[in-house]
Scaffold this motif. Structure first.
Motif, PDB file in Angstrom:
ATOM      1  N   TYR B  33       0.714  -1.200   0.124  1.00  0.00           N
ATOM      2  CA  TYR B  33      -0.029   0.012  -0.021  1.00  0.00           C
ATOM      3  C   TYR B  33       0.947   1.315  -0.124  1.00  0.00           C
ATOM      4  CZ  TYR B  33      -3.328  -3.522   1.879  1.00  0.00           C
ATOM      5  OH  TYR B  33      -4.292  -4.494   1.933  1.00  0.00           O
ATOM      6  N   PHE B  88       4.104   7.299   2.753  1.00  0.00           N
ATOM      7  CA  PHE B  88       4.543   6.002   3.293  1.00  0.00           C
ATOM      8  C   PHE B  88       3.993   4.947   2.377  1.00  0.00           C
ATOM      9  CE2 PHE B  88       5.450   7.560   7.656  1.00  0.00           C
ATOM     10  CZ  PHE B  88       4.553   8.526   7.436  1.00  0.00           C
ATOM     11  N   GLN B  92       1.923  -5.815   3.583  1.00  0.00           N
ATOM     12  CA  GLN B  92       1.065  -6.476   4.272  1.00  0.00           C
ATOM     13  C   GLN B  92       1.814  -8.034   4.787  1.00  0.00           C
ATOM     14  OE1 GLN B  92      -2.960  -6.631   3.209  1.00  0.00           O
ATOM     15  NE2 GLN B  92      -3.650  -7.876   4.808  1.00  0.00           N
ATOM     16  N   LEU B 101      -0.072  -4.379   8.815  1.00  0.00           N
ATOM     17  CA  LEU B 101       0.926  -3.791   7.742  1.00  0.00           C
ATOM     18  C   LEU B 101       2.189  -3.109   8.694  1.00  0.00           C
ATOM     19  CD1 LEU B 101      -1.695  -1.417   5.986  1.00  0.00           C
ATOM     20  CD2 LEU B 101      -0.947  -3.792   5.487  1.00  0.00           C
ATOM     21  N   THR B 102       3.269  -3.150   7.978  1.00  0.00           N
ATOM     22  CA  THR B 102       4.493  -2.745   8.532  1.00  0.00           C
ATOM     23  C   THR B 102       4.930  -1.510   7.595  1.00  0.00           C
ATOM     24  OG1 THR B 102       5.126  -4.802   9.313  1.00  0.00           O
ATOM     25  CG2 THR B 102       6.929  -3.270   8.994  1.00  0.00           C
ATOM     26  N   PHE B 103       5.305  -0.476   8.199  1.00  0.00           N
ATOM     27  CA  PHE B 103       5.184   0.693   7.351  1.00  0.00           C
ATOM     28  C   PHE B 103       6.731   1.192   7.441  1.00  0.00           C
ATOM     29  CE2 PHE B 103       1.093   2.652   6.877  1.00  0.00           C
ATOM     30  CZ  PHE B 103       0.234   1.961   7.764  1.00  0.00           C
ATOM     31  N   GLY B 104       6.943   1.801   6.287  1.00  0.00           N
ATOM     32  CA  GLY B 104       8.458   2.507   6.112  1.00  0.00           C
ATOM     33  C   GLY B 104       8.419   3.564   6.754  1.00  0.00           C
ATOM     34  N   LYS B 105       9.480   4.331   7.078  1.00  0.00           N
ATOM     35  CA  LYS B 105       9.603   5.621   7.859  1.00  0.00           C
ATOM     36  C   LYS B 105       9.082   6.835   7.144  1.00  0.00           C
ATOM     37  CE  LYS B 105      13.446   4.369  10.876  1.00  0.00           C
ATOM     38  NZ  LYS B 105      12.691   3.932  12.092  1.00  0.00           N
TER      39      LYS B 105
END
Lengths: 113, 113
Positions: B33, B88, B92, B101-105
């Motif tokens: 995403y 961002f 998933q 969900l793991t997000f970038g910075k």
């Protein structure tokens, strides 16, 4: 409602006090998530709810943090004995189920002084 | 543990120029995403990429996904000031944590006249 609603939008509290943050998800969304956004840390996962149960609480930073969800709808994130490092924006998101992307609320900015 | 790395973290561009934001991730996923966040606002969903080779376009933004390389790109064409925001990517997880969900910075994009 039309979107994910969070309250309060801003909260300033003294160190050591307890705070409650509220999230009202989109009607019918069974999945609800809490994330924390700190400067330089990006978004950190806190907890996931499916219905009223929380299969994954692994992101809660300490036992001072707890969350509940009632009626498959509103969720409350409680932080006890707040510390300065708890200062952040707390974001809530919901989705129709776990296989869909999230819709985020506008967040609660927590400042611990 | 899934790790997501975005670069650059800061991007200052002139109006009319093109640029690409990169999102690398560490473990297999086939759902990615892109979100946009304006200052003090919530995260707005831009694109959902569901399979290898997926490409989505909206206005001056185009996102693509290469699951073999574990890489997504967000390409900006002929930037305008209104595109200034933080972008961002979020990946998933698969398997038992596929709700997460793991997000970038995030990439802070500033478009200058």
């Amino acid at each position: 409602g039309a979107g994910v609603s969070q309250s309060p939008s801003n909260k300033v509290t003294e160190k050591g006090k307890d705070v409650e943050l509220r999230c009202d998800p989109i009607s019918g969304h069974t999945a609800l998530y809490w994330y924390r956004q700190s400067l330089g840390q990006g978004l950190e996962f806190l907890i996931y709810f499916q219905g009223n149960s929380a299969p994954d609480k692994s992101g809660l930073p300490s036992d001072r943090f707890s969350a509940e969800r009632t009626g498959g709808s509103v969720s409350t994130l409680t932080i006890q004995r707040t510390q300065q490092e708890d200062s952040a924006v707390y974001l809530c998101a919901s989705s129709p189920d776990k296989n869909y992307g999230y819709t985020f609320g506008s967040g609660t900015r927590l400042t611990v002084v | 543990e899934l790790k997501v790395e975005q670069n650059p973290l800061f991007l200052s561009m002139q109006e009319g120029k093109n640029y690409t934001i990169y999102c690398n991730y560490s473990t297999t996923s086939d759902r990615l995403y892109w979100y946009r966040q304006d200052p003090g606002k919530s995260l707005e969903s831009l694109f959902v990429l569901l399979s290898n080779g997926a490409v989505k376009q909206e206005g001056r933004l185009m996102a693509s996904l290469d699951t073999k390389a574990r890489l997504s790109t967000l390409h900006i064409t002929a930037a305008v000031h209104d595109l200034s925001a933080t972008y961002f990517c979020a990946v998933q997880s698969r398997g038992g944590s596929n709700y997460k969900l793991t997000f970038g910075k995030g990439t802070l994009l500033t478009v200058n006249p």
